[in-house]
Write a protein that holds these residues in place. Structure first.
Motif, PDB file in Angstrom:
ATOM      1  N   GLU A   1       0.830  -1.213   0.000  1.00 17.97           N
ATOM      2  CA  GLU A   1       0.000   0.000   0.000  1.00 17.97           C
ATOM      3  C   GLU A   1       0.860   1.258   0.000  1.00 17.97           C
ATOM      4  O   GLU A   1       0.604   2.205  -0.756  1.00 17.97           O
TER       5      GLU A   1
ATOM      6  N   GLU B   1       2.592   1.770  -3.422  1.00 13.55           N
ATOM      7  CA  GLU B   1       1.651   2.273  -4.427  1.00 13.55           C
ATOM      8  C   GLU B   1       1.337   3.748  -4.198  1.00 13.55           C
ATOM      9  O   GLU B   1       1.264   4.529  -5.141  1.00 13.55           O
TER      10      GLU B   1
ATOM     11  N   ASP C   1       0.878  -1.941 -10.655  1.00 15.90           N
ATOM     12  CA  ASP C   1       0.388  -0.572 -10.450  1.00 15.90           C
ATOM     13  C   ASP C   1      -0.627  -0.202 -11.541  1.00 15.90           C
ATOM     14  O   ASP C   1      -1.670   0.390 -11.252  1.00 15.90           O
TER      15      ASP C   1
ATOM     16  N   ASN D   1      -3.905  -2.056 -10.895  1.00 15.56           N
ATOM     17  CA  ASN D   1      -4.618  -1.496  -9.745  1.00 15.56           C
ATOM     18  C   ASN D   1      -5.201  -0.120 -10.050  1.00 15.56           C
ATOM     19  O   ASN D   1      -6.259   0.233  -9.528  1.00 15.56           O
ATOM     20  N   ARG D   2      -4.528   0.654 -10.886  1.00 14.29           N
ATOM     21  CA  ARG D   2      -5.099   1.944 -11.302  1.00 14.29           C
ATOM     22  C   ARG D   2      -6.362   1.711 -12.138  1.00 14.29           C
ATOM     23  O   ARG D   2      -7.351   2.411 -12.003  1.00 14.29           O
TER      24      ARG D   2
ATOM     25  N   PRO E   1      -7.713  -0.220  -6.271  1.00 18.00           N
ATOM     26  CA  PRO E   1      -6.630  -0.567  -5.350  1.00 18.00           C
ATOM     27  C   PRO E   1      -6.813  -1.967  -4.762  1.00 18.00           C
ATOM     28  O   PRO E   1      -7.924  -2.369  -4.427  1.00 18.00           O
TER      29      PRO E   1
END
Length: 173
Positions: free
Chosen positions: A53, A56, A152, A155-156, A160
């Motif tokens: 977390e 990121e 990343d 997740n974008r 998340p």
């Protein structure tokens, strides 16, 4: 655009230049356990989840941390806090944050302490573009950094926590 005229004749127009706020000097991630736990594997899973977390967050803000602080909260609300500079210089890479968090946890040499919560904080943040990227001769590290960029991006796109290390999802609350 409407201009409001006040009783004193001013129009309510503010011509000052808007300056964006400076980015924060620290960022953190924390996990709280549903019950106090003495289990090192659960604590390590929570630390990994926090490192993911935090990494990121830092990469999203285009920042890197020079130091990491680990805070463990125990049953009875006592806390143990340890901090250390990142050995390879400023970084926002999950592996670097995780490795230092694990080292800090190991250095505490806890014997069956009942942990209620863990938190890691990236401190002394700097703009990522000011950090020199060290060339690595470690092919495995380069592969992990490429995978980190792909994670990343996913997740974008999908939200998340959609993709990440399996161990961070076990019981990391």
């Amino acid at each position: 655009m409407q201009h409001l005229r006040t009783s004193d004749g001013t129009r309510g127009i503010d011509r000052r230049v808007i300056v964006p706020a400076e980015l924060p000097h620290s960022a953190s991630a924390a996990r709280r356990f549903s019950t106090d736990t003495p289990a090192p594997d659960l604590i390590r899973a929570a630390l990994l989840s926090c490192a993911v977390e935090l990494g990121e967050l830092l990469r999203g803000r285009r920042q890197a941390a020079k130091a990491v602080t680990l805070t463990l909260t125990f049953a009875g609300s006592g806390q143990l806090i340890r901090s250390r500079q990142l050995p390879g210089g400023p970084s926002a890479h999950t592996d670097d944050l995780r490795d230092l968090a694990y080292d800090l946890y190991r250095s505490m040499a806890l014997q069956r302490a009942r942990v209620r919560a863990v938190a890691i904080r990236g401190e002394q943040l700097v703009a990522a573009e000011t950090v020199a990227e060290q060339l690595s001769l470690d092919a495995m590290r380069e592969d992990r950094l490429r995978a980190e960029r792909a994670v990343d991006a996913l997740n974008r796109r999908f939200g998340p926590g959609t993709v990440g290390p399996a161990a961070s999802h076990r019981h990391a609350g």
